[in-house]
Design a protein around this motif. Structure first.
Motif, PDB file in Angstrom:
ATOM      1  N   ARG A 222      86.019  44.707  -7.041  1.00 27.45           N
ATOM      2  CA  ARG A 222      86.597  43.778  -8.018  1.00 27.45           C
ATOM      3  C   ARG A 222      87.771  43.059  -7.375  1.00 27.45           C
ATOM      4  O   ARG A 222      88.539  43.658  -6.606  1.00 27.45           O
ATOM      5  CB  ARG A 222      87.073  44.533  -9.265  1.00 27.45           C
ATOM      6  CG  ARG A 222      87.602  43.619 -10.363  1.00 27.45           C
ATOM      7  CD  ARG A 222      88.104  44.438 -11.547  1.00 27.45           C
ATOM      8  NE  ARG A 222      87.039  45.209 -12.157  1.00 27.45           N
ATOM      9  CZ  ARG A 222      86.234  44.745 -13.110  1.00 27.45           C
ATOM     10  NH1 ARG A 222      86.380  43.491 -13.539  1.00 27.45           N
ATOM     11  NH2 ARG A 222      85.304  45.493 -13.622  1.00 27.45           N
ATOM     12  N   ALA A 223      87.909  41.794  -7.666  1.00 29.35           N
ATOM     13  CA  ALA A 223      89.015  41.004  -7.122  1.00 29.35           C
ATOM     14  C   ALA A 223      89.553  40.091  -8.213  1.00 29.35           C
ATOM     15  O   ALA A 223      88.783  39.524  -9.003  1.00 29.35           O
ATOM     16  CB  ALA A 223      88.557  40.188  -5.918  1.00 29.35           C
ATOM     17  N   GLU A 224      90.890  39.949  -8.259  1.00 30.96           N
ATOM     18  CA  GLU A 224      91.524  39.128  -9.282  1.00 30.96           C
ATOM     19  C   GLU A 224      92.614  38.270  -8.657  1.00 30.96           C
ATOM     20  O   GLU A 224      93.209  38.640  -7.638  1.00 30.96           O
ATOM     21  CB  GLU A 224      92.130  40.004 -10.382  1.00 30.96           C
ATOM     22  CG  GLU A 224      91.106  40.862 -11.118  1.00 30.96           C
ATOM     23  CD  GLU A 224      91.774  41.816 -12.098  1.00 30.96           C
ATOM     24  OE1 GLU A 224      92.934  42.212 -11.831  1.00 30.96           O
ATOM     25  OE2 GLU A 224      91.155  42.142 -13.115  1.00 30.96           O
ATOM     26  N   SER A 225      92.878  37.154  -9.277  1.00 35.02           N
ATOM     27  CA  SER A 225      93.956  36.284  -8.817  1.00 35.02           C
ATOM     28  C   SER A 225      94.633  35.637 -10.011  1.00 35.02           C
ATOM     29  O   SER A 225      94.057  35.540 -11.108  1.00 35.02           O
ATOM     30  CB  SER A 225      93.432  35.201  -7.873  1.00 35.02           C
ATOM     31  OG  SER A 225      92.620  34.279  -8.572  1.00 35.02           O
ATOM     32  N   CYS A 226      95.856  35.182  -9.780  1.00 37.69           N
ATOM     33  CA  CYS A 226      96.614  34.482 -10.811  1.00 37.69           C
ATOM     34  C   CYS A 226      97.289  33.274 -10.168  1.00 37.69           C
ATOM     35  O   CYS A 226      97.898  33.389  -9.100  1.00 37.69           O
ATOM     36  CB  CYS A 226      97.667  35.400 -11.433  1.00 37.69           C
ATOM     37  SG  CYS A 226      98.686  34.598 -12.692  1.00 37.69           S
ATOM     38  N   GLU A 227      97.158  32.129 -10.809  1.00 36.93           N
ATOM     39  CA  GLU A 227      97.773  30.904 -10.292  1.00 36.93           C
ATOM     40  C   GLU A 227      98.670  30.291 -11.348  1.00 36.93           C
ATOM     41  O   GLU A 227      98.282  30.134 -12.505  1.00 36.93           O
ATOM     42  CB  GLU A 227      96.698  29.891  -9.900  1.00 36.93           C
ATOM     43  CG  GLU A 227      97.250  28.532  -9.501  1.00 36.93           C
ATOM     44  CD  GLU A 227      96.189  27.474  -9.340  1.00 36.93           C
ATOM     45  OE1 GLU A 227      96.374  26.355  -9.879  1.00 36.93           O
ATOM     46  OE2 GLU A 227      95.167  27.767  -8.691  1.00 36.93           O
ATOM     47  N   LEU A 228      99.893  29.939 -10.947  1.00 33.45           N
ATOM     48  CA  LEU A 228     100.830  29.206 -11.788  1.00 33.45           C
ATOM     49  C   LEU A 228     100.983  27.807 -11.199  1.00 33.45           C
ATOM     50  O   LEU A 228     101.204  27.664  -9.992  1.00 33.45           O
ATOM     51  CB  LEU A 228     102.182  29.912 -11.849  1.00 33.45           C
ATOM     52  CG  LEU A 228     102.175  31.359 -12.342  1.00 33.45           C
ATOM     53  CD1 LEU A 228     103.583  31.950 -12.286  1.00 33.45           C
ATOM     54  CD2 LEU A 228     101.624  31.453 -13.765  1.00 33.45           C
ATOM     55  N   ARG A 229     100.867  26.793 -12.029  1.00 36.70           N
ATOM     56  CA  ARG A 229     100.905  25.425 -11.530  1.00 36.70           C
ATOM     57  C   ARG A 229     101.828  24.572 -12.392  1.00 36.70           C
ATOM     58  O   ARG A 229     101.835  24.679 -13.616  1.00 36.70           O
ATOM     59  CB  ARG A 229      99.494  24.826 -11.534  1.00 36.70           C
ATOM     60  CG  ARG A 229      99.407  23.390 -11.069  1.00 36.70           C
ATOM     61  CD  ARG A 229      97.978  22.865 -11.066  1.00 36.70           C
ATOM     62  NE  ARG A 229      97.097  23.569 -10.147  1.00 36.70           N
ATOM     63  CZ  ARG A 229      95.948  23.088  -9.700  1.00 36.70           C
ATOM     64  NH1 ARG A 229      95.545  21.888 -10.104  1.00 36.70           N
ATOM     65  NH2 ARG A 229      95.197  23.803  -8.883  1.00 36.70           N
ATOM     66  N   ALA A 230     102.588  23.704 -11.746  1.00 37.11           N
ATOM     67  CA  ALA A 230     103.434  22.733 -12.435  1.00 37.11           C
ATOM     68  C   ALA A 230     103.328  21.406 -11.704  1.00 37.11           C
ATOM     69  O   ALA A 230     103.323  21.367 -10.468  1.00 37.11           O
ATOM     70  CB  ALA A 230     104.881  23.204 -12.491  1.00 37.11           C
ATOM     71  N   ALA A 231     103.237  20.315 -12.458  1.00 36.00           N
ATOM     72  CA  ALA A 231     103.065  19.009 -11.824  1.00 36.00           C
ATOM     73  C   ALA A 231     103.447  17.905 -12.793  1.00 36.00           C
ATOM     74  O   ALA A 231     103.477  18.096 -14.021  1.00 36.00           O
ATOM     75  CB  ALA A 231     101.619  18.822 -11.364  1.00 36.00           C
ATOM     76  N   LEU A 232     103.749  16.745 -12.231  1.00 34.40           N
ATOM     77  CA  LEU A 232     103.901  15.525 -13.008  1.00 34.40           C
ATOM     78  C   LEU A 232     102.581  14.769 -12.949  1.00 34.40           C
ATOM     79  O   LEU A 232     102.013  14.591 -11.865  1.00 34.40           O
ATOM     80  CB  LEU A 232     105.022  14.659 -12.450  1.00 34.40           C
ATOM     81  CG  LEU A 232     106.453  15.116 -12.746  1.00 34.40           C
ATOM     82  CD1 LEU A 232     107.450  14.210 -12.032  1.00 34.40           C
ATOM     83  CD2 LEU A 232     106.732  15.122 -14.255  1.00 34.40           C
ATOM     84  N   ALA A 233     102.101  14.344 -14.089  1.00 38.39           N
ATOM     85  CA  ALA A 233     100.795  13.690 -14.163  1.00 38.39           C
ATOM     86  C   ALA A 233     100.951  12.268 -14.677  1.00 38.39           C
ATOM     87  O   ALA A 233     101.670  12.026 -15.660  1.00 38.39           O
ATOM     88  CB  ALA A 233      99.856  14.477 -15.072  1.00 38.39           C
TER      89      ALA A 233
END
Length: 514
Positions: A500-511
């Motif tokens: 089993r493999a897991e990941s977490c991504e946090l993202r912030a951006a101006l669109a």
């Protein structure tokens, strides 16, 4: 005008960044390519009336289209053989005879080359037909012919089953998409510097069509375009045809979140054509959504992910004064090759779907409450060819398993006009690798080619990705986007322990919305 300018910026940015990466890593991107030709009747969900320029029909030239396919393969082969000194391009009569003698195999190229690069290569073949006056269906055989001729004649490696599938199926999808994009860019009633810029960007998107426009004189011919107007249902003010985002992300394995990696990124999203408009849509690919991310990081390909969903056909499902729904048949392409920290031993990436089709339902509720709207999309699909990361398979350049299976995707969107919006996307796929190797040391095996000729480990894998993001409206076109993505892969192996493999991504951006 704003719409055409945004599409110009979108096409130029994506092409430049993608070309810079693929030119370094794979000769697939070295080929010439791509398309334009017959009439375009397409609509934009952003305005109530849209001028639609109708390009004059070209006389079908099937033999010239075949010549373009030969030229694409020839240029690619010569560049690989003499400019890049690539080993696979050092073909001989003996290697060609061996290719016909040995037949097809599942190849072991890396994930980036096998999927997005071959999909774009197929788009070039497809547009050999489109740029010479052939219809969508008439252009598909050229995609297959180009793929087969390259596999048997252009390389000294055994012909690849997965390459033919990806190049033909995904190539047709991407080929029609860039065909439509290039047609939208050029306005033949323009002249001067504006016309030159349009032609240049359209030629980057569609090199084959750009070449034919140049040698035929259409690239500088000015004419009064026939303009039609089409009524579009009123849409939300906060939506955009093209969206560009600039920011960063922090991504790590869930078990080691403190040792993740930060990556600056540029992302884009594009919506083309009408969605849920109470009309029947028999024409394939008249509506599609495209999104992707370019990121920079340790061992990271510049093109991190690419997702494309296109409607093949659609019919109204439910209608009302304040809501509407549509049933349809859709084609999908999903690619995600995000790289975690170099010390991470288990990752849910890469994964993707290169050839998948299935039914879908789209529902729009423009006014749930005052100033509040809601949209829902649900897609089910059968996966003809997909891929997912392997914990054990490592052979040649491949560390992933291929297979077939099924998947489901849901997308929900709630919007408060002029304030904010919330998006939730859930993507699930189940993939079965049915042709694998037995538990023995691969290094003891001896081959005449680079192929083990298996899909990977005998296994079944499930992949679940959940993305939640919110956008705060800073102005009519500028948004602040914050999001989180959780990804979970569980693989059951026949000859090895489950993983089993897991990941977490946090993202912030101006669109920026155009």
């Amino acid at each position: 005008m704003t719409r055409r300018l945004s599409l110009l910026l979108f096409s130029f940015t994506c092409l430049c960044l993608a070309k810079a990466q693929s030119f370094q890593t794979d000769t697939v991107s070295l080929s010439e390519a791509v398309s334009i030709s017959d009439s375009l009747l397409v609509s934009d969900s952003l305005s109530s009336t849209i001028p639609l320029a109708r390009t004059p029909e070209l006389k079908p030239r099937p033999w010239l289209a075949l010549g373009d396919v030969v030229a694409i393969n020839g240029i690619t082969h010569l560049l690989g053989r003499y400019a890049l000194k690539a080993s696979f391009s050092q073909t001989t009569m003996k290697s060609i005879r061996n290719n016909f003698k040995s037949g097809f195999a599942w190849d072991d190229d890396n994930f980036y080359i096998n999927y997005p690069c071959h999909a774009m290569h197929g788009a070039y073949y497809y547009n050999s037909g489109r740029s010479n006056g052939l219809s969508l269906l008439q252009s598909i055989p050229y995609t297959l012919i180009g793929s087969l001729s390259w596999e048997f004649l252009g390389e000294n490696e055994q012909p690849s089953i997965n390459d033919v599938i990806t190049t033909t199926v995904s190539g047709t999808l991407f080929g029609e998409v860039i065909h439509l994009m290039a047609q939208e860019i050029v306005d033949e009633s323009e002249r001067g510097g504006k016309r030159f810029l349009q032609e240049a960007v359209a030629a980057l998107v569609n090199p084959v069509e750009g070449f034919h426009r140049l040698i035929s004189g259409r690239a500088w011919r000015v004419r009064k375009t026939m303009v039609e107007k089409k009524s579009i249902p009123e849409t939300e003010e906060d939506e955009g045809c093209c969206v560009f985002s600039a920011g960063g992300r922090y991504i790590a394995a869930n078990s080691d979140f403190g040792h993740g990696t930060y990556q600056p990124l540029l992302s884009f999203a594009m919506q083309y054509g009408q969605i849920v408009d109470d009309q029947t849509h028999p024409r394939p690919y008249d509506s599609f959504s495209l999104e992707g991310t370019f990121a920079y990081g340790d061992r990271q390909h510049i093109l991190t992910d690419l997702h494309l969903t296109a409607r093949i056909c659609g019919i109204p499902a439910i209608t009302g004064k304040s809501f509407s729904g549509e049933w349809g048949l859709y084609q999908h392409f999903h690619y995600d090759d995000t790289r975690l920290h170099g010390k991470t031993t288990k990752s849910p990436f890469p994964f993707g779907e290169m050839a998948s089709f299935g039914p879908g339902f789209r529902f729009a509720f423009p006014q749930v409450a005052p100033h509040v709207s809601f949209k829902q999309e649900v897609f089910a699909r059968g996966i003809i060819l997909g891929a997912v990361n392997s914990d054990y398979y490592e052979f040649y350049n491949r560390t992933y398993n291929m297979g077939s299976g099924f998947g489901v995707t849901t997308q929900s969107r709630v919007s408060w006009h002029h304030l904010a919006s919330v998006h939730l996307k859930i993507h699930y796929m189940r993939l079965f690798t049915w042709k694998g190797y037995e538990p023995r040391d691969l290094s003891e095996l001896v081959f005449d080619t680079n192929y083990l000729n298996v899909l990977g480990d005998r296994s079944s894998a499930s992949l679940l990705s959940v993305n939640l993001r919110t956008e705060a409206f800073l102005s009519q076109s500028l948004r602040l986007m914050i999001g989180v993505t959780l990804c979970n892969r569980h693989s059951h192996y026949k000859y090895h322990a489950d993983q089993r493999a897991e990941s977490c991504e946090l993202r912030a951006a101006l669109a920026w919305h155009f």
